[in-house]
Design an enzyme around this catalytic site. Structure first.
Site, mmCIF file in Angstrom:
data_model
loop_
_atom_site.group_PDB
_atom_site.id
_atom_site.type_symbol
_atom_site.label_atom_id
_atom_site.label_comp_id
_atom_site.label_asym_id
_atom_site.label_seq_id
_atom_site.Cartn_x
_atom_site.Cartn_y
_atom_site.Cartn_z
ATOM 1 N N HIS A 161 89.426 54.126 11.826
ATOM 2 C CA HIS A 161 90.673 54.777 11.310
ATOM 3 C C HIS A 161 90.801 56.110 12.595
ATOM 4 O O HIS A 161 89.718 56.712 13.040
ATOM 5 C CB HIS A 161 90.457 55.446 10.015
ATOM 6 C CG HIS A 161 90.846 54.291 9.172
ATOM 7 N ND1 HIS A 161 91.981 53.957 8.917
ATOM 8 C CD2 HIS A 161 89.808 53.548 8.323
ATOM 9 C CE1 HIS A 161 91.898 52.897 7.731
ATOM 10 N NE2 HIS A 161 90.818 52.917 7.462
ATOM 11 N N THR A 211 77.348 54.484 21.246
ATOM 12 C CA THR A 211 78.633 55.096 21.204
ATOM 13 C C THR A 211 79.095 54.738 22.745
ATOM 14 O O THR A 211 80.354 55.083 22.831
ATOM 15 C CB THR A 211 78.820 56.334 20.996
ATOM 16 O OG1 THR A 211 78.035 56.997 21.697
ATOM 17 C CG2 THR A 211 78.475 56.657 19.391
ATOM 18 N N LYS A 212 78.333 54.378 23.693
ATOM 19 C CA LYS A 212 78.597 54.335 24.900
ATOM 20 C C LYS A 212 77.855 53.086 25.693
ATOM 21 O O LYS A 212 76.855 52.620 25.075
ATOM 22 C CB LYS A 212 78.317 55.638 25.944
ATOM 23 C CG LYS A 212 76.798 56.076 25.859
ATOM 24 C CD LYS A 212 76.774 57.267 26.890
ATOM 25 C CE LYS A 212 75.261 57.462 26.791
ATOM 26 N NZ LYS A 212 74.756 58.829 27.690
ATOM 27 N N ARG A 226 70.405 57.375 23.470
ATOM 28 C CA ARG A 226 70.553 57.894 24.849
ATOM 29 C C ARG A 226 69.279 56.934 25.349
ATOM 30 O O ARG A 226 68.326 56.472 24.810
ATOM 31 C CB ARG A 226 70.241 59.187 24.682
ATOM 32 C CG ARG A 226 71.143 60.028 24.227
ATOM 33 C CD ARG A 226 70.925 61.814 24.254
ATOM 34 N NE ARG A 226 71.699 62.315 23.647
ATOM 35 C CZ ARG A 226 72.779 62.759 24.013
ATOM 36 N NH1 ARG A 226 73.040 62.647 25.437
ATOM 37 N NH2 ARG A 226 73.926 63.590 23.397
#
Length: 247
Positions: A161, A211-212, A226
């Site tokens: 969302h 997230t990456k 990380r």
């Protein structure tokens, strides 16, 4: 005699009734997961418009068809969850591959309790192991390579969302696809968010939130994840087709 028939009927309905309903719903599930060239729109770019589901006087027929589809979609989700709890790898694999249309390669194993969303956009490579209680949200596509190892409770989300959107719509785009390279190892309780690519042989430590993108043969940990190290790049192992029976 009548009482015996009644008791046997009740026992049959309790034990097998939902699977009779599943057989009835199979044509819809197969149709729903048919190959489609439909392009998913990114609703975040549609401006300040009300959600598409808000209509004024849609009519009796449209309302009826909408409600029928809504209940069939709900049953599809219900039977996906029930399929994940069947204590047989062979039966689960058959249903995932031929009814739900998951693109699952030879030797891949999906353990107990897995939940899948939009099955036809999920691809699982050769000898890959999906650990128990995984959630694979493939609404925008998930591609998993060969010999990948998922530990318990891995979650992949390809849709979310928009918290700044006044209508709280879902962000959705083909660019949100998640890709995981060969021989990656995803630890327990890892969460992978949309648009992420995890390189070949990479390791994601337990409890991380990715997230990456993750480079090949690197080790990531933390929230957000990380890089904390590197993995041996000379990987030669092949995960076998063996699995824990029933589970």
């Amino acid at each position: 005699m009548t009482a015996t028939i009644l008791i046997v009927s009740i026992i049959f309905i309790c034990l097998f009734g939902k699977w009779v309903l599943f057989v009835i719903c199979c044509p819809y599930i197969i149709w729903k997961n048919r190959p489609s060239s439909k392009v998913v729109r990114d609703l975040s770019k549609s401006g300040d418009l009300p959600p598409a589901q808000i209509h004024s006087n849609p009519g009796l027929i449209k309302t009826l068809m909408h409600n029928i589809k809504r209940y069939l979609d709900g049953l599809t989700r219900y039977f996906d969850i029930q399929t994940g709890m069947i204590p047989s790898h062979n039966i689960r694999r058959f249903l995932y591959k031929y009814i739900f249309r998951v693109n699952i390669a030879k030797g891949a194993v999906i353990y107990y309790g897995t939940e899948i969303r939009n099955h036809s956009k999920l691809s699982i490579g050769r000898n890959t192991i999906i650990g128990d209680k995984a959630i694979l949200d493939a609404r925008n596509g998930i591609e998993i390579g060969d010999n990948v190892n998922f530990s318990t409770g891995v979650q992949i989300w390809t849709q979310q969302h928009a918290h700044r959107d006044p209508w709280f719509r879902c962000l959705s785009s083909p660019e949100y696809r998640v890709r995981i390279g060969d021989r990656a190892w995803i630890g327990p309780r890892v969460t992978i968010l949309h648009s992420v690519s995890i390189g070949e042989g990479a390791v994601i430590a337990a409890g991380s939130v990715v997230t990456k993108d993750v480079a090949p043969f690197s080790i990531f940990a933390g929230i957000p994840a990380r890089k904390i190290g590197d993995r041996n790049s000379d990987l030669k192992y092949e995960l076998t087709e063996s699995y824990v029976p029933f589970y």
